[in-house]
Design an enzyme around this catalytic site. Structure first.
Site, PDB file in Angstrom:
ATOM      1  N   GLU A  46       0.844  -1.196   0.000  1.00 41.45           N
ATOM      2  CA  GLU A  46       0.000   0.000   0.000  1.00 41.45           C
ATOM      3  C   GLU A  46       0.871   1.234   0.000  1.00 41.45           C
ATOM      4  O   GLU A  46       0.613   2.201  -0.704  1.00 41.45           O
ATOM      5  CB  GLU A  46      -0.920   0.006   1.237  1.00 41.45           C
ATOM      6  N   ASP A  87      -7.212   1.863   8.080  1.00 38.32           N
ATOM      7  CA  ASP A  87      -5.810   2.237   7.950  1.00 38.32           C
ATOM      8  C   ASP A  87      -5.562   3.395   8.905  1.00 38.32           C
ATOM      9  O   ASP A  87      -6.115   4.470   8.715  1.00 38.32           O
ATOM     10  CB  ASP A  87      -5.578   2.694   6.506  1.00 38.32           C
TER      11      ASP A  87
HETATM   12  C1  LIG Z   1      -3.456   1.894   7.510  1.00 35.07           C
HETATM   13  O1  LIG Z   1      -4.615   1.071   7.274  1.00 35.07           O
HETATM   14  C2  LIG Z   1      -5.806   1.774   6.945  1.00 35.07           C
HETATM   15  C3  LIG Z   1      -6.913   0.844   6.887  1.00 35.07           C
HETATM   16  O2  LIG Z   1      -6.656  -0.131   5.940  1.00 35.07           O
HETATM   17  C4  LIG Z   1      -5.573   2.470   5.591  1.00 35.07           C
HETATM   18  O3  LIG Z   1      -6.708   3.200   5.233  1.00 35.07           O
HETATM   19  C5  LIG Z   1      -4.374   3.406   5.719  1.00 35.07           C
HETATM   20  O4  LIG Z   1      -4.062   3.958   4.485  1.00 35.07           O
HETATM   21  C6  LIG Z   1      -3.158   2.670   6.254  1.00 35.07           C
HETATM   22  N1  LIG Z   1      -2.158   3.619   6.537  1.00 35.07           N
HETATM   23  C7  LIG Z   1      -0.906   3.377   6.268  1.00 35.07           C
HETATM   24  C8  LIG Z   1       0.009   4.467   6.561  1.00 35.07           C
HETATM   25  O5  LIG Z   1      -0.533   2.343   5.843  1.00 35.07           O
HETATM   26 ZN   LIG Z   2       1.559   5.225   5.298  1.00 37.10          ZN
END
Ligand SMILES: *[C@H]1O[C@H](CO)[C@@H](O)[C@H](O)[C@H]1NC(C)=O
Ligand SMILES: [Zn+2]
Ligand SMILES: *[C@@H]1O[C@H](CO)[C@@H](O)[C@H](O)[C@H]1NC(C)=O
Ligand SMILES: *[C@@H]1O[C@H](CO)[C@@H](O)[C@H](O)[C@H]1NC(C)=O
Ligand SMILES: *[C@@H]1O[C@H](CO)[C@@H](O)[C@H](O)[C@H]1NC(C)=O
Ligand SMILES: *[C@@H]1O[C@H](CO)[C@@H](O)[C@H](O)[C@H]1NC(C)=O
Ligand SMILES: *[C@@H]1O[C@H](CO)[C@@H](O)[C@H](O)[C@H]1NC(C)=O
Ligand SMILES: *[C@@H]1O[C@H](CO)[C@@H](O)[C@H](O)[C@H]1NC(C)=O
Ligand SMILES: *[C@@H]1O[C@H](CO)[C@@H](O)[C@H](O)[C@H]1NC(C)=O
Ligand SMILES: *[C@@H]1O[C@H](CO)[C@@H](O)[C@H](O)[C@H]1NC(C)=O
Ligand SMILES: *[C@@H]1O[C@H](CO)[C@@H](O)[C@H](O)[C@H]1NC(C)=O
Ligand SMILES: *[C@@H]1O[C@H](CO)[C@@H](O)[C@H](O)[C@H]1NC(C)=O
Length: 581
Positions: free
Chosen positions: A369, A405
């Site tokens: 992600e 997140d």
């Molecule tokens: C953490 O997890 C949340 C829920 O999935 C997501 O929306 C968010 O972007 C994430 N944040 C990071 C920094 O990975």
């Molecule tokens: Zn992040």
């Protein structure tokens, strides 16, 4: 959350929660605009927040909000009541241990990421009868090994530059193995048009281009097109936080031209030197970049429920390179795991008398992600292909997507994902998905109101794994507790009114002051905010799981017909506004 979360769509007046105010990504214009708006609209902010709070005891039961108490089995057993703070913190501690064993990181390409995947998988295997699937993908040029080198020769004077101070590596650009100095050429304007690059075409030169006007990836694309030997993007110095270097600048997938991101000062040093036509500036770049192989998405499904009507609950499993990633997004990762473990237990234990939902629930953990929503984009893309099956999941099988997140921020607020009247959505989002998204937002709002908890609206314009689902026509929802946006005094006061003196948190301080930093450790979690967020998640799953016709409820006008699939190789489409430029 990825850095993009602080995209302009989320700098909503009503939603400070998700403003990741690493303002380097915000245009000066926007900054000024928002400053002015902030001043002018203080009264409006107040009235909106007051309105939210006024509604605490006067729940608006419009048709979009069903009776929220008649959905549990018989009032005594509910998914929400199974969620316990101790349980959340226990699992989160395990992630902290995993990060500690891996030089303090759980980023892609590290042992910490692999151990996280193993931990989730083992927990699911040992404690549930869910159907577990792994989906693997590779990411070229995504892992940096060792410390990159960067030197210049300006009129025979050699300078060595410091990684992370003067320059960083642009993600997805390949290794640089220069054995001699190569001439530097300053690209005129901002390098967003062919005309700017014509003169360097196929030359033995390194292109230096200033940040701005178009995305980092677009500049990288020009470097590819004009076949320079390397490219350097320098920060533009137009705001206090636009002088330094950043570790998360991304080029294009599978790039073939090495790239570095430079501080404003270093960029200007080269620009000034080059302004003298007789000055010879040459550069050496050396770095070791590897592919990440076998990055996993994990999904675990309830064995019960209609597979063609699936509710997805997602979070990401990776952290950033620069910290343990415990709030971001260990909190979502573990919140999602605890939801899955508890639902599995309720469904399995006959003593619980917990009636299975009519719908399949799929819990997913997306990889990469932090590198640009890669895992979730990949999954949505796979689900859209003709070889997708009901087991693996097809787009048409997905009714809704929840995202968690960053849900335990130390100086939290509760930001409920919301289209904010259709304004704060990624471009191309189908209208029918916006209607459903607002319906889900309303469901969360009702719950927070019933619990007498404060909430704000958090735009779904960008920043996390809900984006590819939303543009693909699937209604989304969820809660987050804020990243590096700043909590205002008004907001603190509103929370204090709701939760009591001393509980409003700190005004003029970030929601998560450890966002993307080494201090994003277990101590960075607020267990109360964390527990509430996961309870809200459990509530929404159960509520929607028990509706008779969820599809009709989400899509009263039918499923969207024109969907917009994000292209994993053109991530800059999701970088509208401030995120990737
Ligand atoms: C953490 O997890 C949340 C829920 O999935 C997501 O929306 C968010 O972007 C994430 N944040 C990071 C920094 O990975
Ligand atoms: Zn992040
Ligand atoms: C609920 O809100 C909707 C839209 O804001 C409004 O049209 C409706 O009249 C409200 N209903 C009640 C019962 O307050
Ligand atoms: C909502 O559900 C509760 C509990 O089942 C029930 O007592 C109440 O009558 C319901 N209200 C409406 C408006 O259906
Ligand atoms: C409610 O739950 C109790 C305890 O689990 C159970 O004995 C009872 O039968 C349930 N009632 C209904 C109407 O389901
Ligand atoms: C931690 O960093 C050291 C030095 O950079 C390296 O040798 C070691 O392999 C790393 N350990 C892990 C688990 O990544
Ligand atoms: C390209 O080179 C030509 C000839 O030297 C010059 O006139 C022109 O301004 C250059 N264009 C750019 C964009 O630098
Ligand atoms: C990038 O590389 C991956 C793995 O090598 C490949 O699957 C993908 O198709 C490539 N994408 C592009 C745009 O070349
Ligand atoms: C510029 O400097 C580099 C490094 O010292 C040298 O290799 C190159 O020949 C020089 N080019 C010109 C045009 O003087
Ligand atoms: C992580 O797992 C993948 C897939 O099994 C493997 O290719 C990779 O080498 C592992 N990375 C580390 C750092 O152990
Ligand atoms: C970016 O956002 C603007 C509005 O701010 C919109 O007009 C434009 O179409 C968007 N572009 C993309 C590629 O999403
Ligand atoms: C409310 O819930 C009932 C029972 O699940 C369902 O039949 C009805 O359609 C729902 N109403 C709305 C407006 O969603």
């Amino acid at each position: 959350m990825t850095i993009e979360n602080k995209n302009q769509f989320q700098t909503s007046i009503v939603s400070n929660s998700t403003i990741k105010s690493k303002t380097f990504f915000i245009f000066t214009g926007l900054l000024i605009l928002f400053s002015i708006l902030t001043i002018i609209l203080t009264a409006i902010i107040l009235s909106i927040i007051v309105k939210n709070f006024n509604s605490i005891n006067t729940t608006n039961s419009s048709s979009s909000c069903n009776n929220t108490t008649n959905n549990n089995n018989n009032g005594s057993i509910s998914f929400v009541n199974e969620i316990k703070s101790d349980d959340l913190m226990k699992h989160l501690n395990e992630l902290q241990k995993i990060a500690d064993k891996s030089n303090g990181t759980r980023a892609i390409g590290t042992q910490g990421f692999n151990d996280t995947i193993d931990y989730i998988t083992n927990q699911l295997q040992q404690n549930t009868n869910f159907v577990i699937q792994h989906e693997y993908f590779n990411l070229r040029n995504s892992i940096l090994k060792g410390i990159p080198k960067f030197q210049s020769v300006i009129n025979n004077h050699i300078d060595d530059y410091i990684y992370l101070t003067d320059f960083t590596h642009i993600i997805f650009s390949p290794s640089a193995n220069f054995d001699s100095f190569i001439q530097l050429v300053v690209i005129p304007n901002l390098g967003c048009q062919d005309i700017d690059w014509i003169n360097v075409s196929n030359t033995d030169s390194i292109a230096l281009v200033k940040r701005g006007d178009c995305g980092f990836a677009e500049k990288a694309q020009f470097a590819e097109k004009y076949r320079v030997k390397g490219f350097l993007i320098y920060n533009d110095g137009i705001a206090p936080d636009r002088f330094q270097v950043y570790q998360n600048v991304r080029g294009i997938m599978n790039g073939t031209i090495p790239g570095y991101f430079l501080s404003y000062n270093l960029g200007m040093k080269f620009v000034n030197a080059a302004s003298n036509i007789n000055t010879n500036i040459s550069i050496i770049m050396n770095s070791d970049v590897y592919d990440a192989q076998g990055i996993a998405n994990i999904c675990a499904d309830t064995p019960t429920g209609d597979k063609t009507k699936t509710i997805i609950v997602g979070s990401h499993s990776d952290g950033v390179l620069d910290g343990s990633g415990i709030n971001d997004n260990g909190s979502g990762t573990i919140g999602n795991l605890v939801l899955a473990l508890n639902l599995a237990r309720l469904l399995r234990e006959s003593s619980s008398n917990y009636i299975p939902y009519e719908y399949r629930v799929r819990f997913c953990w997306w990889g990469a992600e932090e590198l640009g929503l890669i895992g979730s984009i990949y999954h949505v893309e796979q689900a859209s292909l003709s070889h997708a099956t009901i087991e693996s999941g097809r787009l048409q099988d997905y009714l809704s997507y929840f995202n968690y997140d960053m849900i335990g921020s130390s100086n939290y607020n509760f930001g409920i994902l919301d289209s904010i009247d259709g304004i704060y959505v990624p471009s191309g989002t189908p209208e029918h998905a916006i209607i459903g998204t607002d319906k889900i937002a309303n469901l969360f709002q009702q719950w927070f109101n019933q619990q007498k908890l404060p909430w704000t609206q958090s735009g779904v314009g960008g920043g996390s794994d809900f984006v590819p689902f939303l543009t693909a026509g699937i209604a989304v929802g969820g809660v987050n507790t804020g990243a590096n946006g700043i909590k205002s005094a008004t907001e603190r006061d509103v929370i204090t009114v709701a939760l009591g003196a001393g509980n409003g948190g700190l005004a003029n301080v970030a929601y998560d002051s450890c966002y993307h930093q080494q201090c994003d450790r277990i101590q960075n979690i607020n267990p109360f905010a964390y527990e509430i967020s996961v309870k809200a998640a459990a509530y929404a799953i159960e509520y929607m799981g028990r509706l008779n016709d969820l599809e009709k409820w989400i899509y009263p006008k039918g499923r969207p017909t024109h969907i917009h699939l994000l292209n994993i190789n053109k991530q800059y489409y999701i970088c509208n506004g401030s995120m990737c430029m």
